[in-house]
Design a protein around this motif. Structure first.
Motif, short mmCIF file in Angstrom:
data_model
loop_
_atom_site.label_atom_id
_atom_site.label_comp_id
_atom_site.label_asym_id
_atom_site.label_seq_id
_atom_site.Cartn_x
_atom_site.Cartn_y
_atom_site.Cartn_z
N UNK A 210 -6.09 85.24 49.88
CA UNK A 210 -5.33 84.52 50.90
C UNK A 210 -5.01 83.09 50.43
N UNK A 211 -5.99 82.47 49.75
CA UNK A 211 -5.74 81.12 49.22
C UNK A 211 -4.61 81.15 48.21
N UNK A 212 -4.57 82.19 47.38
CA UNK A 212 -3.50 82.34 46.41
C UNK A 212 -2.16 82.53 47.10
N UNK A 213 -2.13 83.41 48.09
CA UNK A 213 -0.87 83.68 48.80
C UNK A 213 -0.36 82.44 49.52
N UNK A 214 -1.26 81.58 49.97
CA UNK A 214 -0.82 80.37 50.67
C UNK A 214 -0.06 79.43 49.75
N UNK A 215 -0.24 79.61 48.43
CA UNK A 215 0.47 78.75 47.48
C UNK A 215 1.94 79.12 47.37
N UNK A 216 2.39 80.12 48.13
CA UNK A 216 3.80 80.51 48.14
C UNK A 216 4.66 79.55 48.98
N UNK A 217 4.03 78.61 49.67
CA UNK A 217 4.81 77.73 50.55
C UNK A 217 5.90 76.98 49.78
N UNK A 218 5.52 76.40 48.64
CA UNK A 218 6.51 75.68 47.85
C UNK A 218 7.60 76.60 47.32
N UNK A 219 7.19 77.82 46.94
CA UNK A 219 8.16 78.79 46.43
C UNK A 219 9.15 79.20 47.52
N UNK A 220 8.66 79.35 48.73
CA UNK A 220 9.53 79.70 49.86
C UNK A 220 10.65 78.67 50.00
N UNK A 221 10.25 77.40 50.04
CA UNK A 221 11.27 76.36 50.19
C UNK A 221 12.10 76.23 48.91
N UNK A 222 11.50 76.55 47.75
CA UNK A 222 12.27 76.52 46.52
C UNK A 222 13.38 77.56 46.51
N UNK A 223 13.08 78.76 47.05
CA UNK A 223 14.11 79.79 47.15
C UNK A 223 15.23 79.34 48.08
N UNK A 224 14.86 78.75 49.21
CA UNK A 224 15.89 78.23 50.13
C UNK A 224 16.69 77.11 49.47
N UNK A 225 16.01 76.29 48.68
CA UNK A 225 16.70 75.22 47.96
C UNK A 225 17.76 75.79 47.02
N UNK A 226 17.40 76.84 46.27
CA UNK A 226 18.34 77.46 45.34
C UNK A 226 19.50 78.12 46.09
N UNK A 227 19.18 78.80 47.19
CA UNK A 227 20.23 79.46 47.97
C UNK A 227 21.18 78.43 48.60
N UNK A 228 20.61 77.31 49.08
CA UNK A 228 21.45 76.26 49.67
C UNK A 228 22.37 75.66 48.62
N UNK A 229 21.85 75.48 47.41
CA UNK A 229 22.68 74.94 46.33
C UNK A 229 23.82 75.90 46.00
N UNK A 230 23.53 77.20 46.00
CA UNK A 230 24.57 78.19 45.74
C UNK A 230 25.64 78.13 46.84
N UNK A 231 25.21 77.99 48.09
CA UNK A 231 26.16 77.88 49.20
C UNK A 231 27.05 76.65 49.04
N UNK A 232 26.45 75.53 48.64
CA UNK A 232 27.24 74.30 48.47
C UNK A 232 28.25 74.47 47.34
N UNK A 233 27.84 75.16 46.29
CA UNK A 233 28.77 75.39 45.17
C UNK A 233 29.91 76.31 45.58
N UNK A 234 29.71 77.03 46.68
CA UNK A 234 30.74 77.95 47.14
C UNK A 234 31.39 77.48 48.44
N UNK A 235 31.37 76.16 48.67
CA UNK A 235 32.19 75.59 49.73
C UNK A 235 31.48 75.13 50.98
N UNK A 236 30.18 75.40 51.13
CA UNK A 236 29.48 75.00 52.35
C UNK A 236 29.03 73.54 52.26
N UNK A 237 29.05 72.84 53.39
CA UNK A 237 28.49 71.50 53.45
C UNK A 237 26.97 71.59 53.38
#
Length: 313
Positions: A210-237
């Motif tokens: 469980x302690x290991x799985x809790x370290x996914x928090x940064x990865x979760x937001x990192x995935x959203x960060x990458x997806x948001x960057x892709x959206x911006x590159x494709x026209x989204x504010x």
């Protein structure tokens, strides 16, 4: 509305905590800077005065602030919360939030004034901080110290104690956290139950997982960060991209939490039309090494946790 749930090794299955309610009026706490007036609720965990406990926190960092903020928000069954001066900014903020919070300059005062002492200090500081303290035999102690086993803590303290470990996440401040306990302790459930879900690990290996799985928090937001960057590159504010992704994942989290134990595999299939975009996305993710990368990362963190535990044993 669904009740918060608890899983423990002693009590398999799920239990509705509303059975603990006694219908007593809640004592209002002082205002908390991170809370709004409308968010304050009367907690079903608030019990008779003689059942309420005094909590002490040795170490006043971000997780301590999240726990105390959540307890105040839930108006949980605590009469007094003692916190150490460090960090002075956080301890002062918590003391300003409620007259139930008191700052102690001496950690020994926290030990002597608390029925449950929460250890929220860094592993490298733990031995020096705990060795001088005098606990009462059988006193309840909750350790948030990563990688340090209860037996090691007991050796450092030198007194037979009822020690359990916990992994509370920052979302306990909003009463939506999940906290793993090992070993399961009803005192721990009494404290962390009002803050979200409690899971009692059956073994130390499970707890470390469980302690290991809790370290996914940064990865979760990192995935959203990458997806948001892709959206911006494709026209989204920028704001629109972030708001869109927050709403999408909030909805998915709600669906998963209300799925009554439905496996993630089933949920994935239910959200993927055969031959559709969702199915293509996941298939491409797998074939591009996404699953292997995630498993490798989890294994690496788990190995670090195990090695740190072995070094201190």
């Amino acid at each position: 509305m669904r009740s918060r749930r608890s899983l423990s090794s002693d009590q398999p299955g799920r239990r509705d905590h509303r059975s603990l309610a006694r219908g007593l009026p809640a004592e209002r706490c002082g205002s908390v800077s991170t809370l709004s007036a409308r968010s304050r609720i009367v907690s079903p965990y608030l019990k008779h005065e003689e059942d309420r406990m005094k909590l002490g926190f040795i170490g006043t960092g971000a997780i301590t602030e999240a726990i105390v903020t959540g307890l105040l928000r839930a108006q949980a069954d605590v009469t007094e919360i003692l916190v150490s001066e460090r960090s002075s900014v956080i301890s002062a903020r918590l003391a300003d939030a409620s007259d139930r919070v008191r700052i102690c300059s001496d950690n020994q005062d926290i030990v002597e004034g608390s029925e449950l002492v929460v250890l929220a200090i860094r592993p490298q500081d733990a031995h020096a901080a705990l060795s001088p303290l005098r606990f009462s035999e059988g006193q309840h102690v909750c350790s948030l110290i990563a990688t340090v086993e209860a037996e090691t803590l007991a050796d450092w303290i030198g007194t037979p104690l009822d020690i359990f470990r916990a992994i509370p996440l920052p979302s306990v401040a909003a009463l939506s956290g999940v906290t793993a306990l090992f070993p399961y302790d009803p005192v721990g459930e009494k404290v962390f139950g009002p803050l979200g879900t409690v899971i009692g690990a059956k073994t130390l290996d499970e707890f470390d997982a469980y302690a290991t799985a809790s370290s996914l928090m940064g990865t979760y937001f990192g995935i959203l960060e990458l997806a948001a960057e892709w959206l911006r590159e494709n026209g989204a504010e920028r704001d629109a991209a972030q708001n869109y992704l927050n709403a999408v994942f909030l909805g998915l989290t709600k669906t998963g939490s209300e799925a009554d134990g439905t496996p993630f595999e089933t949920l994935r299939e239910e959200h993927s039309t055969p031959g559709g975009l969702n199915e293509q996305m996941f298939a491409t993710f797998i074939s591009s090494g996404g699953a292997a990368a995630l498993t490798t990362a989890l294994d690496a963190v788990a190995d670090r946790v195990r090695k740190a535990r072995q070094c201190r044993s």
